[in-house]
Motif scaffolding. Structure first.
Motif, PDB file in Angstrom:
ATOM      1  N   GLY A   1      23.635  35.550  33.410  1.00  0.00           N
ATOM      2  CA  GLY A   1      24.587  35.894  34.405  1.00  0.00           C
ATOM      3  C   GLY A   1      25.853  35.451  33.817  1.00  0.00           C
ATOM      4  N   HIS A   2      26.101  34.514  33.366  1.00  0.00           N
ATOM      5  CA  HIS A   2      27.080  33.985  32.665  1.00  0.00           C
ATOM      6  C   HIS A   2      27.770  34.695  31.703  1.00  0.00           C
ATOM      7  CE1 HIS A   2      29.875  31.069  30.760  1.00  0.00           C
ATOM      8  NE2 HIS A   2      30.293  30.684  31.820  1.00  0.00           N
TER       9      HIS A   2
ATOM     10  N   PHE B   1      30.837  41.457  39.353  1.00  0.00           N
ATOM     11  CA  PHE B   1      31.333  40.032  38.867  1.00  0.00           C
ATOM     12  C   PHE B   1      31.827  39.116  40.275  1.00  0.00           C
ATOM     13  CE2 PHE B   1      32.334  43.290  35.528  1.00  0.00           C
ATOM     14  CZ  PHE B   1      31.609  42.388  34.513  1.00  0.00           C
ATOM     15  N   PRO B   2      32.280  39.936  41.424  1.00  0.00           N
ATOM     16  CA  PRO B   2      32.529  39.019  42.453  1.00  0.00           C
ATOM     17  C   PRO B   2      30.856  38.532  43.108  1.00  0.00           C
ATOM     18  CG  PRO B   2      33.016  41.304  43.245  1.00  0.00           C
ATOM     19  CD  PRO B   2      32.995  41.034  41.370  1.00  0.00           C
ATOM     20  N   ALA B   3      30.012  39.211  42.745  1.00  0.00           N
ATOM     21  CA  ALA B   3      28.778  38.800  43.069  1.00  0.00           C
ATOM     22  C   ALA B   3      28.339  37.474  42.235  1.00  0.00           C
ATOM     23  CB  ALA B   3      27.734  39.924  43.176  1.00  0.00           C
ATOM     24  N   LEU B   4      28.420  37.729  41.109  1.00  0.00           N
ATOM     25  CA  LEU B   4      28.219  36.353  40.280  1.00  0.00           C
ATOM     26  C   LEU B   4      29.208  35.304  40.808  1.00  0.00           C
ATOM     27  CD1 LEU B   4      27.645  38.241  36.849  1.00  0.00           C
ATOM     28  CD2 LEU B   4      26.105  36.844  37.930  1.00  0.00           C
TER      29      LEU B   4
ATOM     30  N   GLN C   1      21.902  33.182  36.808  1.00  0.00           N
ATOM     31  CA  GLN C   1      20.833  34.321  36.458  1.00  0.00           C
ATOM     32  C   GLN C   1      21.682  35.542  36.921  1.00  0.00           C
ATOM     33  OE1 GLN C   1      18.302  33.788  34.826  1.00  0.00           O
ATOM     34  NE2 GLN C   1      17.709  31.727  35.355  1.00  0.00           N
ATOM     35  N   LEU C   2      21.507  36.696  36.009  1.00  0.00           N
ATOM     36  CA  LEU C   2      22.024  38.086  36.422  1.00  0.00           C
ATOM     37  C   LEU C   2      21.189  38.396  37.491  1.00  0.00           C
ATOM     38  CD1 LEU C   2      23.896  40.302  35.558  1.00  0.00           C
ATOM     39  CD2 LEU C   2      21.932  41.333  34.082  1.00  0.00           C
ATOM     40  N   THR C   3      19.939  38.115  37.682  1.00  0.00           N
ATOM     41  CA  THR C   3      19.018  38.791  38.839  1.00  0.00           C
ATOM     42  C   THR C   3      19.644  38.159  40.036  1.00  0.00           C
ATOM     43  OG1 THR C   3      17.659  36.973  38.354  1.00  0.00           O
ATOM     44  CG2 THR C   3      16.748  39.282  37.764  1.00  0.00           C
TER      45      THR C   3
END
Ligand code: UTP
Length: 306
Positions: free
Chosen positions: A110-111, A214-217, A229-231
């Motif tokens: 995710g990072h 991106f805002p969700a991460l 995590q990307l998930t």
């Protein structure tokens, strides 16, 4: 919507491939005469991707060198009339644009994706994990791009896996089945225990995502423990009322992040290539007959001892 950018996260440590990966990136593992990451870029180009955003770190210089011109080598091969030996890579260098972004610490997939946020506008983009080589006439990312156009939404690639393997993957829960291969995703769970897995539909290394990731991460990073995590970011996007679909991509997938998967990939790819296939087929049947001879020998020994 035109999808012309893809992120290739390649900054991981590759611990499952140590000690090989101590100084050499696993993305540069050879699959026949090409490094794994070249197959990924070729799939991207065949899917109409023009701009590859490579997320790299220390010890990854070989990747940038591979996708750059080497004037002395070209000159040397020209003089020997052997330019065809580097034709496949020269074609890529002409057709694609590469941007390198350093992830100074491997803080999670995710990072790694989040690091590319300034290079992606308000658009949809691809993500291609170089561990997953997917061999198919219609490129895997291109299949997802087609669905993204159709549904005007994010799409992730999935594959059915045996129930006992779900704990190695991110797994989806189904909100709605659209067709035999297409699902609307309810939620994503990273590496669930078999008893907690919402399905056996595992996420594999291709995604087409909206920039809303991106805002969700950003949101999930506030309470992430350990790797980002990307998930978790995609689950957050769903919570933020974004539609996400999952598509069973067609093709044979090889997980080249482990030695066993890598050997399988080499054999599988060699058997599809007329230059290698006859030699490898002969070799496998030789091995097989030696194996059968050894097995019957050991059975005789067993009978003898018994
Ligand atoms: P993996 O977890 O499969 O790769 O991440 P890894 O961490 O390199 O390998 P192991 O698990 O230690 O053996 C999937 C992809 O995401 C990239 C990796 O390079 C790989 O291509 N990645 C992972 C990053 O770019 N940054 C990270 O922080 C983590």
């Amino acid at each position: 919507m035109e999808i012309t950018k893809a992120i290739i996260p390649a900054a991981g440590m590759g611990t499952r491939f140590l000690p090989y990966t101590k100084a050499i990136p696993k993305e540069m593992l050879a699959l026949l005469n090409k490094p794994a990451i070249q197959y990924i870029v070729e799939e991207g180009l065949n899917s109409n991707i023009k701009n590859f955003l490579m997320i790299t770190g220390r010890h990854k210089q070989a990747i940038a060198d591979h996708f750059d011109i080497a004037p002395e080598l070209s000159q040397f091969l020209k003089e020997k009339n052997k330019l065809d030996l580097i034709q496949s890579i020269e074609k890529i260098i002409k057709a694609a644009e590469f941007t390198y972004i350093r992830q100074s610490e491997p803080l999670g997939l995710g990072h790694a994706v989040w690091m590319a946020r300034h290079s992606i506008g308000k658009e949809y983009f691809g993500i291609m994990l170089p561990d997953d080589i997917i061999s198919n006439k219609a490129p895997a990312l291109g299949q997802l791009i087609q669905i993204a156009h159709q549904e005007k939404a994010s799409v992730i690639a999935i594959q059915e896996v045996p129930n006992e393997c779900v704990s190695s993957y991110g797994v989806i829960s189904i909100k709605k089945q659209i067709s035999g291969s297409l699902f609307q995703v309810g939620n994503l769970v990273e590496k669930p225990q078999q008893k907690d897995a919402p399905s056996n539909l595992a996420i594999i290394g291709r995604y087409v995502l909206s920039h809303k990731i991106f805002p969700a991460l950003d949101e999930v990073s506030r309470y992430a423990v350990g790797e980002l995590q990307l998930t978790d970011g995609i689950s957050q996007m769903i919570k933020n009322n974004e539609k996400v679909f999952a598509y069973k991509v067609q093709g044979t997938r090889y997980d080249v992040g482990t030695p066993v998967g890598w050997v399988k990939a080499i054999i599988g790819l060699a058997l599809q290539d007329p230059n290698y296939a006859p030699h490898i087929r002969d070799f496998i049947s030789e091995l097989h007959s030696t194996d059968v001879r050894l097995m019957s020998k050991s059975r005789n020994i067993f009978h003898h001892v018994a």
